[in-house]
Structure formats: structure tokens, C-alpha cells
Design a protein around this motif. Structure first.
Motif, PDB file in Angstrom:
ATOM      1  N   ASP A 186       2.031  -4.849   7.381  1.00  0.00           N
ATOM      2  CA  ASP A 186       2.035  -3.550   8.044  1.00  0.00           C
ATOM      3  C   ASP A 186       2.758  -2.510   7.187  1.00  0.00           C
ATOM      4  O   ASP A 186       2.233  -1.421   6.909  1.00  0.00           O
ATOM      5  CB  ASP A 186       2.705  -3.688   9.418  1.00  0.00           C
ATOM      6  N   LEU A 187       3.965  -2.838   6.756  1.00  0.00           N
ATOM      7  CA  LEU A 187       4.777  -1.878   5.996  1.00  0.00           C
ATOM      8  C   LEU A 187       4.127  -1.513   4.668  1.00  0.00           C
ATOM      9  O   LEU A 187       4.000  -0.327   4.328  1.00  0.00           O
ATOM     10  CB  LEU A 187       6.172  -2.450   5.765  1.00  0.00           C
ATOM     11  N   VAL A 188       3.706  -2.531   3.909  1.00  0.00           N
ATOM     12  CA  VAL A 188       3.136  -2.264   2.582  1.00  0.00           C
ATOM     13  C   VAL A 188       1.798  -1.539   2.715  1.00  0.00           C
ATOM     14  O   VAL A 188       1.491  -0.634   1.923  1.00  0.00           O
ATOM     15  CB  VAL A 188       2.979  -3.585   1.790  1.00  0.00           C
ATOM     16  N   ARG A 190      -1.483  -7.023  -3.220  1.00  0.00           N
ATOM     17  CA  ARG A 190      -2.463  -8.028  -3.649  1.00  0.00           C
ATOM     18  C   ARG A 190      -2.043  -9.421  -3.174  1.00  0.00           C
ATOM     19  O   ARG A 190      -2.873 -10.188  -2.653  1.00  0.00           O
ATOM     20  CB  ARG A 190      -2.605  -8.016  -5.171  1.00  0.00           C
ATOM     21  N   ARG A 191      -0.779  -9.728  -3.329  1.00  0.00           N
ATOM     22  CA  ARG A 191      -0.284 -11.043  -2.894  1.00  0.00           C
ATOM     23  C   ARG A 191      -0.447 -11.224  -1.386  1.00  0.00           C
ATOM     24  O   ARG A 191      -0.875 -12.287  -0.921  1.00  0.00           O
ATOM     25  CB  ARG A 191       1.184 -11.190  -3.281  1.00  0.00           C
ATOM     26  N   LEU A 192      -0.134 -10.192  -0.615  1.00  0.00           N
ATOM     27  CA  LEU A 192      -0.272 -10.278   0.838  1.00  0.00           C
ATOM     28  C   LEU A 192      -1.730 -10.456   1.243  1.00  0.00           C
ATOM     29  O   LEU A 192      -2.050 -11.272   2.125  1.00  0.00           O
ATOM     30  CB  LEU A 192       0.294  -9.016   1.494  1.00  0.00           C
ATOM     31  N   LEU A 193      -2.620  -9.701   0.608  1.00  0.00           N
ATOM     32  CA  LEU A 193      -4.034  -9.828   0.937  1.00  0.00           C
ATOM     33  C   LEU A 193      -4.571 -11.202   0.568  1.00  0.00           C
ATOM     34  O   LEU A 193      -5.388 -11.782   1.300  1.00  0.00           O
ATOM     35  CB  LEU A 193      -4.843  -8.741   0.219  1.00  0.00           C
ATOM     36  N   GLU A 194      -4.126 -11.734  -0.564  1.00  0.00           N
ATOM     37  CA  GLU A 194      -4.544 -13.081  -0.970  1.00  0.00           C
ATOM     38  C   GLU A 194      -4.074 -14.113   0.049  1.00  0.00           C
ATOM     39  O   GLU A 194      -4.842 -14.980   0.477  1.00  0.00           O
ATOM     40  CB  GLU A 194      -3.985 -13.417  -2.356  1.00  0.00           C
ATOM     41  N   GLU A 195      -2.814 -14.016   0.439  1.00  0.00           N
ATOM     42  CA  GLU A 195      -2.266 -14.985   1.383  1.00  0.00           C
ATOM     43  C   GLU A 195      -2.925 -14.865   2.758  1.00  0.00           C
ATOM     44  O   GLU A 195      -2.977 -15.835   3.508  1.00  0.00           O
ATOM     45  CB  GLU A 195      -0.752 -14.797   1.518  1.00  0.00           C
ATOM     46  N   GLY A 196      -3.423 -13.682   3.082  1.00  0.00           N
ATOM     47  CA  GLY A 196      -3.980 -13.459   4.406  1.00  0.00           C
ATOM     48  C   GLY A 196      -5.446 -13.789   4.554  1.00  0.00           C
ATOM     49  O   GLY A 196      -6.006 -13.652   5.648  1.00  0.00           O
ATOM     50  N   ARG A 197      -6.102 -14.264   3.484  1.00  0.00           N
ATOM     51  CA  ARG A 197      -7.544 -14.507   3.555  1.00  0.00           C
ATOM     52  C   ARG A 197      -7.904 -15.555   4.604  1.00  0.00           C
ATOM     53  O   ARG A 197      -8.870 -15.382   5.364  1.00  0.00           O
ATOM     54  CB  ARG A 197      -8.078 -14.932   2.186  1.00  0.00           C
ATOM     55  N   ARG A 198      -7.161 -16.653   4.649  1.00  0.00           N
ATOM     56  CA  ARG A 198      -7.499 -17.686   5.638  1.00  0.00           C
ATOM     57  C   ARG A 198      -7.207 -17.197   7.049  1.00  0.00           C
ATOM     58  O   ARG A 198      -7.936 -17.526   7.993  1.00  0.00           O
ATOM     59  CB  ARG A 198      -6.730 -18.976   5.333  1.00  0.00           C
ATOM     60  N   ARG A 226       0.927   0.553   5.028  1.00  0.00           N
ATOM     61  CA  ARG A 226       1.215   1.948   5.351  1.00  0.00           C
ATOM     62  C   ARG A 226       1.615   2.732   4.091  1.00  0.00           C
ATOM     63  O   ARG A 226       1.142   3.855   3.862  1.00  0.00           O
ATOM     64  CB  ARG A 226       2.330   2.021   6.393  1.00  0.00           C
ATOM     65  N   VAL A 227       2.479   2.145   3.287  1.00  0.00           N
ATOM     66  CA  VAL A 227       2.933   2.813   2.063  1.00  0.00           C
ATOM     67  C   VAL A 227       1.770   3.022   1.099  1.00  0.00           C
ATOM     68  O   VAL A 227       1.577   4.125   0.550  1.00  0.00           O
ATOM     69  CB  VAL A 227       4.047   1.995   1.382  1.00  0.00           C
ATOM     70  N   ILE A 228       0.981   1.963   0.874  1.00  0.00           N
ATOM     71  CA  ILE A 228      -0.151   2.032  -0.050  1.00  0.00           C
ATOM     72  C   ILE A 228      -1.141   3.117   0.369  1.00  0.00           C
ATOM     73  O   ILE A 228      -1.595   3.934  -0.437  1.00  0.00           O
ATOM     74  CB  ILE A 228      -0.867   0.666  -0.122  1.00  0.00           C
ATOM     75  N   THR A 229      -1.480   3.135   1.649  1.00  0.00           N
ATOM     76  CA  THR A 229      -2.483   4.077   2.141  1.00  0.00           C
ATOM     77  C   THR A 229      -1.960   5.508   2.089  1.00  0.00           C
ATOM     78  O   THR A 229      -2.687   6.450   1.754  1.00  0.00           O
ATOM     79  CB  THR A 229      -2.911   3.704   3.574  1.00  0.00           C
ATOM     80  N   ARG A 230      -0.697   5.672   2.397  1.00  0.00           N
ATOM     81  CA  ARG A 230      -0.067   7.008   2.307  1.00  0.00           C
ATOM     82  C   ARG A 230      -0.106   7.519   0.864  1.00  0.00           C
ATOM     83  O   ARG A 230      -0.468   8.679   0.615  1.00  0.00           O
ATOM     84  CB  ARG A 230       1.374   6.919   2.812  1.00  0.00           C
ATOM     85  N   LEU A 231       0.264   6.667  -0.073  1.00  0.00           N
ATOM     86  CA  LEU A 231       0.258   7.067  -1.478  1.00  0.00           C
ATOM     87  C   LEU A 231      -1.162   7.348  -1.972  1.00  0.00           C
ATOM     88  O   LEU A 231      -1.365   8.247  -2.794  1.00  0.00           O
ATOM     89  CB  LEU A 231       0.896   5.970  -2.332  1.00  0.00           C
ATOM     90  N   ALA A 232      -2.135   6.580  -1.475  1.00  0.00           N
ATOM     91  CA  ALA A 232      -3.525   6.821  -1.877  1.00  0.00           C
ATOM     92  C   ALA A 232      -3.999   8.191  -1.417  1.00  0.00           C
ATOM     93  O   ALA A 232      -4.690   8.904  -2.156  1.00  0.00           O
ATOM     94  CB  ALA A 232      -4.425   5.727  -1.311  1.00  0.00           C
ATOM     95  N   ALA A 233      -3.630   8.569  -0.197  1.00  0.00           N
ATOM     96  CA  ALA A 233      -3.996   9.893   0.309  1.00  0.00           C
ATOM     97  C   ALA A 233      -3.330  10.993  -0.517  1.00  0.00           C
ATOM     98  O   ALA A 233      -3.883  12.081  -0.697  1.00  0.00           O
ATOM     99  CB  ALA A 233      -3.597  10.022   1.777  1.00  0.00           C
ATOM    100  N   MET A 234      -2.177  10.692  -1.041  1.00  0.00           N
ATOM    101  CA  MET A 234      -1.414  11.672  -1.807  1.00  0.00           C
ATOM    102  C   MET A 234      -1.919  11.805  -3.247  1.00  0.00           C
ATOM    103  O   MET A 234      -1.986  12.923  -3.790  1.00  0.00           O
ATOM    104  CB  MET A 234       0.064  11.247  -1.807  1.00  0.00           C
ATOM    105  N   HIS A 235      -2.305  10.668  -3.866  1.00  0.00           N
ATOM    106  CA  HIS A 235      -2.532  10.657  -5.309  1.00  0.00           C
ATOM    107  C   HIS A 235      -3.965  10.345  -5.741  1.00  0.00           C
ATOM    108  O   HIS A 235      -4.254  10.399  -6.945  1.00  0.00           O
ATOM    109  CB  HIS A 235      -1.609   9.640  -5.976  1.00  0.00           C
ATOM    110  N   ARG A 236      -4.845  10.037  -4.827  1.00  0.00           N
ATOM    111  CA  ARG A 236      -6.177   9.577  -5.235  1.00  0.00           C
ATOM    112  C   ARG A 236      -6.912  10.652  -6.044  1.00  0.00           C
ATOM    113  O   ARG A 236      -6.762  11.860  -5.835  1.00  0.00           O
ATOM    114  CB  ARG A 236      -6.990   9.158  -4.009  1.00  0.00           C
ATOM    115  N   THR A 237      -7.725  10.176  -6.994  1.00  0.00           N
ATOM    116  CA  THR A 237      -8.601  11.057  -7.752  1.00  0.00           C
ATOM    117  C   THR A 237      -9.980  11.049  -7.101  1.00  0.00           C
ATOM    118  O   THR A 237     -10.265  10.208  -6.220  1.00  0.00           O
ATOM    119  CB  THR A 237      -8.726  10.592  -9.206  1.00  0.00           C
ATOM    120  N   GLU A 238     -10.857  11.929  -7.540  1.00  0.00           N
ATOM    121  CA  GLU A 238     -12.220  11.946  -7.000  1.00  0.00           C
ATOM    122  C   GLU A 238     -12.941  10.649  -7.333  1.00  0.00           C
ATOM    123  O   GLU A 238     -13.680  10.106  -6.509  1.00  0.00           O
ATOM    124  CB  GLU A 238     -12.996  13.151  -7.557  1.00  0.00           C
TER     125      GLU A 238
END
Length: 242
Positions: A93-95, A163-171, A97-109
């Protein structure tokens, strides 16, 4: 005993890649149960290969956290530690939120286009998944979508943790999806609607809304997964006591 031809380096690499792919799919879809033993000899016979490419495949799976290589040289499918699930869900949840917030802030076209393409690919895989019940394609495209957002966040440290969290969460995602499909009224559009909200907020560069939807996405996953753990499949069974 099966006689195996001598392998050249290309054949060896191809064999290891093939074994890795098959075992990875079987682990992620729980065909190979957590904690079950993996026998190199049996795998060598199954794939008609020597034990060398089998070991290479297992080393890759170990790096992914999907198998555990024990000190006595035996290998098992990595167990799922259900006691740590609340900690995992908090971190996700925490990571997220941070990742998505930063993506909205810094994403390129270009990165926004990549996120949109990943979203469309996920939606297609989800529809196939709902139709045939095989969650593997959906799990892969879900991972690709969230990693496309992570790339747009422009922070390699957060990206590595995510990436580590998403990998661990696949199952967990596989179990979660299997539970969702028990509801025959759930459609692919309903299951995948969270991604559209997140992508739209990133496109609008609305950091607060992006974080809000990312949190909601994680919270819904938490709620549905806990429902899965607490499900009662025998509640409607009638037993007549003497």
C-alpha cells in the motif's frame, strides 16, 4: 534410464529457459504447491535434459524468490508465510502510493503512452482470464502495468522495492483472482476498473488523486484477499446431529 544427447551451449541455454518458464508458471498458478519438493532427477527425465540446465533454471527461480535451495542441496517451492501477509499488504500500500504519486509528478509523454499500452494489454489479458479461468497472462500483464508506472516515477530505489513486492505478490494475486471469479456477476471491466482511474490521474498530473486511487487499489486487494482467507465453503452444508 533415458539417454540424453550431449548439449551444446545454445541447447543448454534454451533448455534452461524452457524449464524456467514452465516451472515458473506452475508455481505462480499453484500447480506446484508452496513447500513442495522439487526433484532434479525427475525434472531431467520430464524435460529430457541433463541436470545442468535444470539447476540453472532452479537458480533463476531462486533469484525470483519462487524456490528455496536448502543447505542439504534439496530444493522446495518457496512457502507462503501467511503470518506476514498483513506486513506485506502494508508495504504494498505505502510503496504503491509513493510510486503512483511520483509517476503523476514526473512522467513523460512517452512513459504515459507506455502506461496506456500496458493498461490495454492488461484489460485484454483479464478478459481472456475471466473467460478461461487461467490467471497467468493476467498476472504478467498486471505486473507490466505497475512496473510501467514505476519507471515513470524516476526513482530506482522505490522501483526496486516495488518490483520485489509485486514479484512476491504474484501467487497471492492468483489466489485473489480465483476467489473473485467465484462471483459469477463480476465482469472483467469491474475487476479492472481501478487501473483506468490510476492512469487517468497520472495523465492529468493530479498527484493527490493518483495517490488516492493507488491506495484504494491496494485497499481493495487487501479486503478481497482477506475475504478469500476467511471464506467459509461449508456454511451451506447441512448436518443432522443425532
Amino acid at each position: 534410464m533415458i539417454k540424453k544427447e550431449k548439449e551444446n551451449p545454445t541447447q543448454k541455454e534454451t533448455g534452461a529457459v524452457r524449464v524456467y518458464g514452465v516451472l515458473r508458471d506452475e508455481i505462480l498458478t499453484m500447480k506446484l504447491a508452496p513447500g513442495s519438493a522439487i526433484d532434479e532427477v525427475s525434472l531431467a527425465e520430464r524435460f529430457t535434459l541433463s541436470r545442468s540446465p535444470i539447476r540453472e533454471a532452479l537458480v533463476r527461480l531462486s533469484a525470483d524468490g519462487l524456490v528455496t535451495m536448502l543447505p542439504n542441496r534439496s530444493t522446495v517451492v518457496s512457502p507462503m508465510n501467511f503470518s506476514q501477509i498483513p506486513e506485506f499488504l502494508d508495504a504494498l500500500d505505502l510503496v504503491q502510493r509513493v510510486i503512483t504519486r511520483l509517476a503523476a509528478m514526473h512522467r513523460t509523454e512517452a512513459q504515459l503512452i507506455a502506461i496506456r499500452k500496458a493498461e490495454v494489454a492488461y484489460e485484454k489479458a483479464l478478459k481472456i482470464c475471466v473467460k478461461n479461468g487461467n490467471s497467468q497472462g493476467m498476472i504478467e500483464k498486471n505486473y507490466d502495468y505497475h512496473m510501467a508506472i514505476a519507471e515513470a516515477a524516476h526513482n530506482s530505489y522505490f522501483t526496486d522495492v516495488y518490483r520485489r513486492l509485486l514479484e512476491e505478490g504474484r501467487r497471492m494475486l492468483h489466489l485473489h483472482f480465483q476467489f473473485q471469479t467465484l462471483d459469477e456477476h463480476k465482469t472483467a471491466d469491474q475487476i479492472g476498473s481501478d487501473h483506468s482511474l490510476i492512469t487517468n490521474a497520472i495523465e492529468a498530473r493530479d498527484v493527490e488523486l493518483a495517490e488516492k486511487y493507488a491506495h484504494q487499489h491496494a485497499a481493495q486487494f487487501r479486503g478481497r484477499f482477506m475475504q478469500f482467507l476467511n471464506r467459509n465453503l461449508t456454511s451451506d452444508v447441512q448436518i443432522n446431529y443425532p
